[in-house]
Design an enzyme around this catalytic site. Structure first.
Site, PDB file in Angstrom:
ATOM      1  N   LYS A   1       0.906  -1.187   0.062  1.00 27.14           N
ATOM      2  CA  LYS A   1       0.117  -0.158  -0.042  1.00 27.14           C
ATOM      3  C   LYS A   1       1.007   1.380   0.035  1.00 27.14           C
ATOM      4  CE  LYS A   1      -4.442  -1.200   1.585  1.00 27.14           C
ATOM      5  NZ  LYS A   1      -5.650  -0.801   2.503  1.00 27.14           N
TER       6      LYS A   1
ATOM      7  N   GLU B   1     -18.414  -8.708  11.193  1.00 27.55           N
ATOM      8  CA  GLU B   1     -19.360  -8.044  12.102  1.00 27.55           C
ATOM      9  C   GLU B   1     -20.260  -8.944  12.922  1.00 27.55           C
ATOM     10  OE1 GLU B   1     -18.098  -5.273   9.003  1.00 27.55           O
ATOM     11  OE2 GLU B   1     -18.743  -7.223   8.996  1.00 27.55           O
TER      12      GLU B   1
ATOM     13  N   ARG C   1     -24.796  -5.972   8.897  1.00 28.87           N
ATOM     14  CA  ARG C   1     -24.331  -7.038   8.540  1.00 28.87           C
ATOM     15  C   ARG C   1     -24.134  -8.257   9.700  1.00 28.87           C
ATOM     16  NH1 ARG C   1     -18.599  -6.672   5.272  1.00 28.87           N
ATOM     17  NH2 ARG C   1     -19.726  -8.023   4.049  1.00 28.87           N
TER      18      ARG C   1
END
Length: 618
Positions: free
Chosen positions: A278, A364, A392
């Site tokens: 990244k 979640e 979720r």
């Protein structure tokens, strides 16, 4: 003119000599930095996928071949190469292009994404559809190592493994960072094996033990290759039915291109493991990819700078300070986040209370039930989660927490309009989906001080409770350091007027003040959607001719609906004007501008009330 200036579609890209791609990657990376610096948006993740994006569109016949980006915040290079280079100037702005793949935006966006770990399921569905229609094409899902830790990704891999005659390529983009650094046993498993240190330690230890037993040492050397295969990631994915390849350098076009060309000719289930970085190519983002994950506007020559004067505290910061303070007062408090440490304001809590901090990864459902298990044993878990992501874990909220009346506090960040992230991240629905759940308390603080009071109150409540607050700063009220509570279900009259009663649920109270003054209306900070202050509603009904409910949430099933349901149940006849978010998905743009466009700023609220009054008198 640069090479990038000549590319408006992957078809044009595929006409280039492959020797030109390295230079194009440099141009594309430079364009990304300059573009995101002007608009804000996701940067680190996109810098990390430049070569991979180029290689995919160069090798595969997109959009005929379906390309699905998991989460999609790394899809800016994809957008630039598929005819949206000029549109990047309006990225995530009202009327501009989305920061995520969007089917209505381009035929190259095969599937709309923004929530994590959906790509493999979607690509598999497309592959089955192609098989059934007799269409020969490829289906590619690009998923990060953080998203791969979510259960949904493995549900899809498991299903794919027993689905015959489908062409599906899963590319694991292994950059060792999702939004917060990725966590979990699976991620540690990848990291340990790919670093080579695990093998080195095992080999050194084995030689030390066997050096005095030459036949055993010789046998160990013969078995080393077999053992390595048993322990590598390939074992996991090949057991699921995939042909595993990699890992390869995701920034090396000389490795990517021939590998993808070979895969293109294969049938069935393929799994390619690429390792990327990244922030690649922009030193500041390489050094701090978390800081440059989703920056606002900045000068790329100097990077992100701290403001000279600190602004107003965000609600996330207020929550983070409250969590630390309450943890100091109660050693039973446990803080939980599903991979949103920075966004939810838990950095300081992790440092102060590392043994009581749990980042469960992008999971979640697990986060909610994990909290329920802790509550069963007498702990007091606080789940810090974005409103959109609690969707979720809704089944777990009902079945595992509320049904058992367990003491779990839900701190719902990003409630209401979220601005640039748009409809996929909108926190518009939590009031409606929470107020219908038995045992649940639903609190809506109106400012920073109220946020702290209601967090105290809901935490001390011996059952499930939620506190919702918006993205960004409040109105400037000092939150204080109190751990005091208020009475649950008790509203506060902020202004006494006549004829009109404005019932504000949440931070739109600030916008309602001006309207209340102009109309000489009573203004009530309702504080709670559930339970409602029914006694106050009955009192107000006796002396007011119009009620106005105000919420930064969906009108349908929301707080205004709760008020009308109470009036109906008690046979109270009084007109109610419900102001809030309409029954539509609200696109990206500036938060304040969106609210004003919906008539939820001070002028809009007053205008809506006057219009209703005129209608009543006509």
């Amino acid at each position: 003119m640069t090479i990038l200036d000549t590319i408006d579609s992957p078809a044009q890209l595929r006409k280039l000599d492959r020797r030109a791609l390295k230079g194009l990657a440099t141009e594309l990376r430079s364009f990304l930095v300059q573009s995101v610096a002007q608009t804000g948006g996701h940067l680190s993740s996109n810098l990390g996928t430049v070569e991979l994006t180029l290689a995919l569109h160069y090798v595969f016949n997109t959009p005929q071949d379906r390309l699905v980006w998991d989460v999609g915040h790394q899809s800016y290079p994809h957008k630039i190469l598929t005819g949206r280079r000029e549109a990047m100037a309006g990225l995530r702005q009202q009327g501009g292009i989305s920061g995520f793949p969007k089917r209505s935006e381009s035929p190259y966006d095969a599937f709309g994404t923004a929530h994590s770990s959906t790509s493999i399921s979607a690509a598999l569905g497309m592959a089955v559809a192609a098989r059934n229609a007799g269409i020969d094409r490829q289906h590619i899902a690009v998923i990060g190592d953080g998203a791969m830790t979510a259960g949904m990704a493995f549900e899809a891999l498991n299903n794919a493994g027993v689905t015959p005659d489908v062409n599906l390529l899963v590319i694991l983009n292994d950059n060792d960072m999702s939004i917060s650094p990725p966590v979990g046993a699976l991620n540690y498993y990848f990291a340990r094996l790919l670093s080579g240190q695990f093998y080195a330690r095992a080999k050194t230890m084995g030689r030390a033990m066997l050096q005095h037993v030459p036949p055993a040492l010789a046998l160990a050397r013969k078995l080393e290759g077999h053992a390595k295969g048993m322990l590598s990631p390939s074992t996991l994915f090949e057991e699921l039915g995939f042909n595993y390849m990699g890992p390869i350098d995701g920034h090396d076009l000389e490795a990517l291109l021939p590998t993808l060309e070979n895969i293109r000719a294969l049938k069935g289930l393929q799994f390619l493991h690429v390792v990327t970085r990244k922030g690649q190519g922009y030193k500041l983002a390489e050094a701090d990819p978390v800081l440059y994950h989703g920056p606002g506007k900045f000068d790329p020559s100097v990077g992100i700078q701290k403001p000279a004067q600190p602004g107003r505290q965000s609600f996330s910061q207020i929550f983070g300070q409250w969590l630390c303070d309450m943890a100091g007062a109660d050693d039973k408090l446990i803080g939980i986040t599903p991979a949103m440490r920075e966004g939810s304001g838990l950095v300081a809590f992790e440092r102060a209370y590392p043994q009581r901090y749990f980042d469960v990864g992008i999971a979640e459902q697990h986060a909610v039930t994990f909290a329920a298990g802790l509550a069963c044993e007498g702990y007091k878990p606080v789940l810090a989660i974005y409103s959109t992501f609690l969707q979720r874990g809704y089944d777990q909220l009902i079945h595992d927490v509320a049904l058992q009346n367990l003491d779990v506090t839900f701190a719902l960040d990003r409630a209401g309009i979220v601005g640039a992230d748009g409809a996929t991240h909108a926190g518009n629905y939590d009031i409606a989906y929470l107020r219908c759940v038995p045992n649940m308390v639903v609190a809506t603080p109106s400012d920073e001080h109220e946020a702290r009071l209601l967090l105290n109150t809901c935490y001390r409540h011996p059952g499930p409770a939620s506190v919702r607050y918006p993205r960004g700063p409040g109105c400037g009220v000092q939150p204080g350091d109190t751990l005091d509570t208020v009475e649950i279900g008790r509203a506060v009259v902020r202004r006494q007027g006549q004829a009109i009663a404005i019932l504000a649920f949440g931070t739109l109270l600030q916008s309602a003040i001006q309207a209340a003054e102009a109309l000489d209306a009573t203004l009530v900070d309702m504080r709670f959607v559930k339970p409602l202050d029914e006694s106050l509603l009955s009192q107000l009904a006796a002396g007011h001719q119009l009620f106005v409910t105000l919420e930064e949430a969906a009108i349908m099933g929301g707080a205004g609906s709760a008020v009308t349901e109470y009036f109906h149940r008690e046979a109270i006849v009084c007109p109610v004007l419900q102001l809030g978010l309409p029954d539509e998905f609200i696109d990206h743009g500036d938060q304040k501008a969106i609210l004003a466009g919906l008539g939820l700023d001070a002028q809009g609220i007053e205008a809506s009330i006057r219009q209703r009054l005129q209608g009543n008198h006509s």
